[in-house]
Design a protein around this motif. Structure first.
Motif: not given
Length: 383
Positions: A236-239, A290-313
């Motif tokens: 999950v891309v959170d923070g 990328q081999a060593q992406p930072g926490p905000w570096v994609g590509p991320f999947h085109w679909e969102n998921v629901v985080s543990a707190s119930g929010e779309k991420r």
């Protein structure tokens, strides 16, 4: 078919080129024509990955600068002149765009750049029938002209008549817009001819589509059937930018959240790398993994998921998806945790891209007949 032809693999990493070699000429009713006779890398983890997937291949975990050609030949059971190929991609850190912020990288002062010379040394001392060297496109940039020119001249001096070309993986059926430079040479001095492009589509540099080619393989083509899939730890891309990432549409990046697009006006125009908050477009090939992406570096999947707190991420790509986008087999095993796996695959050669180059070389050397290709491959090449 007689005994398969031997190959020496240098800087083997996760084995992208090794897989391409082993798949060369393989059909539904026949094994491939090549075998990796010895593989070497200085990272123990890379060798553990290779051992899990190539259990019959002798491996050597050692710095190439302390490895003699005789040691490699002995492990392979070969003498100088007997290897059919030497393959490998010296670590690309000195030539990667991601390292340009370091002064020593921009000035080509990184000591690992000397590994190109080690590759040449092994070719000189093992005298293969041909070689294939691959690296990041950055090796061809003007900032590295001296290293690249020296590499080509050294190989020319050995009589191999090297030919170099930057290939876009998507133009050969890989669902990824990754560019790699290949340098190929033959011991007989004849020029290698790179394989013709088989696929066409929109890339970051080309908006024209060649209707005579097959369409690019899209991200959805490659990984769509893996949905909904099995969630992975820390996907999950959170923070700080988690909410912003979830609002970026497929195919867009942080620019969505500038004053020129429909998101929030948070970032200045072109103030970040293109991959910042980048989401996959299911209707196009993926951008470079990328081999060593930072926490905000994609590509991320085109679909969102629901985080543990119930929010779309947004979510990071899962291992099975990374394998597909790199055209590795679904059952390929990699040693280490999720970060280790991303690094190994991000540094690898897409198997399909390597295979196209290997098969073109084997055909031109007279070792492979097009009848050994699968029906699908023959259609792609217009056979």
């Amino acid at each position: 078919m007689n005994e398969r032809l031997p190959v020496i693999s240098l800087f083997s990493g996760a084995g992208g080129l090794d897989l391409a070699v082993e798949a060369c000429g393989r059909t539904d009713d026949a094994a491939g024509i090549l075998r990796v006779a010895v593989a070497t890398d200085y990272e123990p983890q890379a060798l553990r990955t290779l051992a899990m997937n190539f259990p019959e291949t002798p491996t050597l975990c050692k710095d190439i600068r302390q490895t003699s050609a005789d040691e490699l030949l002995d492990l392979a059971g070969l003498s100088a002149g007997e290897p059919t190929l030497v393959i490998g991609g010296p670590p690309c850190t000195p030539f990667s765009k991601s390292g340009f912020w370091l002064e020593e990288k921009r000035g080509s002062l990184d000591p690992n750049a000397s590994l190109l010379d080690e590759y040449v040394r092994v070719v000189r001392d093992t005298r293969p029938e041909a070689f294939i060297l691959e690296n990041v496109q950055g090796l061809t940039y003007s900032t590295h002209r001296a290293q690249f020119t020296r590499l080509l001249q050294q190989l020319e001096d050995l009589g191999y008549n090297p030919r170099a070309k930057v290939l876009l993986a998507a133009e050969y059926g890989v669902p990824q817009l990754r560019r790699r430079v290949f340098v190929v040479g033959r011991r007989d001095g004849k020029a290698f001819h790179f394989p013709p492009i088989t696929h066409s589509g929109v890339s970051e540099r080309d908006r024209k589509i060649d209707a005579t080619k097959l369409p690019f393989v899209t991200a959805h083509d490659a990984i769509g059937d893996l949905l909904p899939g099995t969630p992975e730890s820390r996907e999950v891309v959170d923070g700080e930018y988690g909410e912003l990432a979830s609002e970026v549409p497929p195919g867009q990046n942080y620019l969505w959240h500038t004053d020129r697009y429909g998101g929030r006006d948070v970032f200045k125009w072109r103030s970040r790398y293109w991959t910042f908050l980048l989401r996959l477009d299911p209707d196009r090939p993926a951008s470079t993994l990328q081999a060593q992406p930072g926490p905000w570096v994609g590509p991320f999947h085109w679909e969102n998921v629901v985080s543990a707190s119930g929010e779309k991420r947004a979510r990071r790509l899962r291992v099975p998806e990374l394998l597909r986008l790199m055209t590795f087999p679904d059952d390929f095993k990699l040693d280490g945790n999720r970060t280790d796996i991303q690094r190994q695959l991000g540094n690898a050669v897409p198997v399909q891209l390597g295979k196209v180059v290997v098969e073109a070389l084997m055909e031109q050397l007279g070792h492979l007949d097009r009848s050994r290709r699968s029906h699908h491959q023959q259609l792609e090449l217009g056979a």
